[in-house]
Design a protein around this motif. Structure first.
Motif, PDB file in Angstrom:
ATOM      1  N   SER A  15       0.762  -1.383   0.001  1.00 30.94           N
ATOM      2  CA  SER A  15       0.046   0.094   0.103  1.00 30.94           C
ATOM      3  C   SER A  15       0.762   1.208   0.119  1.00 30.94           C
ATOM      4  O   SER A  15       0.600   2.353  -0.644  1.00 30.94           O
ATOM      5  CB  SER A  15      -0.909   0.146   1.162  1.00 30.94           C
ATOM      6  OG  SER A  15      -1.870  -1.063   1.308  1.00 30.94           O
ATOM      7  N   VAL A  16       1.971   1.496   0.900  1.00 31.28           N
ATOM      8  CA  VAL A  16       2.645   2.471   1.091  1.00 31.28           C
ATOM      9  C   VAL A  16       3.549   2.854  -0.446  1.00 31.28           C
ATOM     10  O   VAL A  16       3.498   3.839  -1.223  1.00 31.28           O
ATOM     11  CB  VAL A  16       3.738   2.204   2.031  1.00 31.28           C
ATOM     12  CG1 VAL A  16       4.817   3.487   1.814  1.00 31.28           C
ATOM     13  CG2 VAL A  16       3.267   2.239   3.362  1.00 31.28           C
ATOM     14  N   LEU A  17       4.025   1.575  -1.298  1.00 28.34           N
ATOM     15  CA  LEU A  17       4.768   2.022  -2.301  1.00 28.34           C
ATOM     16  C   LEU A  17       3.604   2.087  -3.803  1.00 28.34           C
ATOM     17  O   LEU A  17       3.972   2.961  -4.637  1.00 28.34           O
ATOM     18  CB  LEU A  17       5.711   0.728  -2.747  1.00 28.34           C
ATOM     19  CG  LEU A  17       7.168   0.956  -2.013  1.00 28.34           C
ATOM     20  CD1 LEU A  17       6.881   0.813  -0.667  1.00 28.34           C
ATOM     21  CD2 LEU A  17       7.821  -0.301  -2.544  1.00 28.34           C
ATOM     22  N   VAL A  18       2.695   1.293  -3.547  1.00 33.00           N
ATOM     23  CA  VAL A  18       1.446   1.692  -4.841  1.00 33.00           C
ATOM     24  C   VAL A  18       1.045   3.030  -4.639  1.00 33.00           C
ATOM     25  O   VAL A  18       0.859   3.762  -5.499  1.00 33.00           O
ATOM     26  CB  VAL A  18       0.484   0.571  -4.739  1.00 33.00           C
ATOM     27  CG1 VAL A  18      -0.705   1.089  -5.497  1.00 33.00           C
ATOM     28  CG2 VAL A  18       1.217  -0.835  -4.907  1.00 33.00           C
ATOM     29  N   MET A  19       0.696   3.472  -3.269  1.00 34.16           N
ATOM     30  CA  MET A  19       0.026   4.538  -3.049  1.00 34.16           C
ATOM     31  C   MET A  19       1.122   5.810  -3.440  1.00 34.16           C
ATOM     32  O   MET A  19       0.762   6.901  -4.038  1.00 34.16           O
ATOM     33  CB  MET A  19      -0.432   4.878  -1.831  1.00 34.16           C
ATOM     34  CG  MET A  19      -1.565   4.085  -1.561  1.00 34.16           C
ATOM     35  SD  MET A  19      -3.206   3.991  -2.911  1.00 34.16           S
ATOM     36  CE  MET A  19      -3.674   5.675  -2.885  1.00 34.16           C
ATOM     37  N   ALA A  20       2.456   5.795  -3.266  1.00 41.29           N
ATOM     38  CA  ALA A  20       3.318   6.614  -3.452  1.00 41.29           C
ATOM     39  C   ALA A  20       3.584   6.957  -4.953  1.00 41.29           C
ATOM     40  O   ALA A  20       3.621   7.855  -5.428  1.00 41.29           O
ATOM     41  CB  ALA A  20       4.717   6.355  -2.781  1.00 41.29           C
ATOM     42  N   GLY A  21       3.424   5.745  -5.585  1.00 40.02           N
ATOM     43  CA  GLY A  21       3.482   5.788  -7.120  1.00 40.02           C
ATOM     44  C   GLY A  21       2.397   6.539  -7.658  1.00 40.02           C
ATOM     45  O   GLY A  21       2.344   7.179  -8.582  1.00 40.02           O
ATOM     46  N   TYR A  22       1.076   6.289  -7.119  1.00 43.28           N
ATOM     47  CA  TYR A  22      -0.089   6.720  -7.496  1.00 43.28           C
ATOM     48  C   TYR A  22      -0.149   8.117  -7.263  1.00 43.28           C
ATOM     49  O   TYR A  22      -0.734   9.081  -8.352  1.00 43.28           O
ATOM     50  CB  TYR A  22      -1.349   6.270  -6.795  1.00 43.28           C
ATOM     51  CG  TYR A  22      -2.765   6.615  -7.087  1.00 43.28           C
ATOM     52  CD1 TYR A  22      -3.485   6.017  -8.173  1.00 43.28           C
ATOM     53  CD2 TYR A  22      -3.282   7.768  -6.295  1.00 43.28           C
ATOM     54  CE1 TYR A  22      -4.750   6.688  -8.514  1.00 43.28           C
ATOM     55  CE2 TYR A  22      -4.473   8.217  -6.652  1.00 43.28           C
ATOM     56  CZ  TYR A  22      -5.308   7.528  -7.568  1.00 43.28           C
ATOM     57  OH  TYR A  22      -6.400   8.143  -7.995  1.00 43.28           O
TER      58      TYR A  22
END
Length: 220
Positions: free
Chosen positions: A165-172
């Motif tokens: 979640s942290v990395l996906v949302m950061a990319g988002y």
């Protein structure tokens, strides 16, 4: 494809980013899940590239955020379960046999490690999913020690969901600046690796220092 051209602005098409974008662009969420499953089995495939790129793809409408989190977490669990069963098949007895042949170690060291894992294994599996390098490795001792599968899957799912979640949302949120995530997580990975190397060097130094007086006593 617009997604490909934007995502690869900072990385060659033949690199990991190009491979990940191809998978996500072609297969959507399942492609992201497959990439992360392979990342668990082959740690040189970095999640700090794949996950932010998946978030970026979600921001471009290739898939939804919910789909990105579902499939990447499923991929994390699938890869971890494979490693868990490698630990099970490897077995405790074989680990002890190999350990007994290694230099600078004692059987008591492995026994203490087993006791530690029996006491703290749940925390190790959960938190280990959020630590670069150890994300994959922690599944093997869980299998060797036969942690109950239901507990292992639950802890792996929760830990992976947080990390993903942290990395996906950061990319988002970062959009076409997703490579910033790769930079900072890469620094964290190098710091963890350095700590491991220093700890191992200190361990070897202590073992060698302990053996020197013993050889001196025998010779005198």
């Amino acid at each position: 494809m617009q997604l490909m051209s934007l995502a690869l602005a900072q990385e060659p098409a033949g690199g990991v980013a190009g491979w990940a974008v191809d998978l996500v662009g072609t297969m959507g969420g399942p492609g992201a899940g497959l990439a992360i499953a392979l990342e668990n089995l082959f740690p040189p495939l970095p999640s700090e590239v794949i996950l932010p790129l998946t978030g970026f793809a979600a921001g471009q409408g290739v898939l939804t955020v919910a789909s990105a989190l579902f499939w990447t977490t499923l991929g994390s669990v699938a890869g971890a379960v494979v490693l868990y069963w490698i630990g099970v098949l490897f077995g405790r007895e074989r680990v002890h046999r190999i350990w007994a042949r290694l230099p600078l170690v004692k059987a008591s060291d492995l026994q203490r490690t087993e006791k530690w894992f029996a006491k703290h294994g749940t925390k190790a599996v959960f938190l280990g999913r959020m630590v670069p390098i150890f994300r994959s490795l922690i599944s093997v001792p869980a299998g060797v020690e036969r942690m109950p599968m239901a507990v292992f899957v639950m802890l792996t799912t929760l830990g992976s969901l947080i990390w993903n979640s942290v990395l996906v949302m950061a990319g988002y949120w970062l959009g076409d600046q997703w490579e910033v995530v790769e930079t900072y997580v890469g620094i964290l990975s190098k710091a963890v690796l350095l700590l491991v190397v220093v700890a191992f060097a200190a361990y070897v130094a202590v073992r060698l220092r302990g053996r020197a007086p013993a050889r001196h006593r025998r010779s005198s």
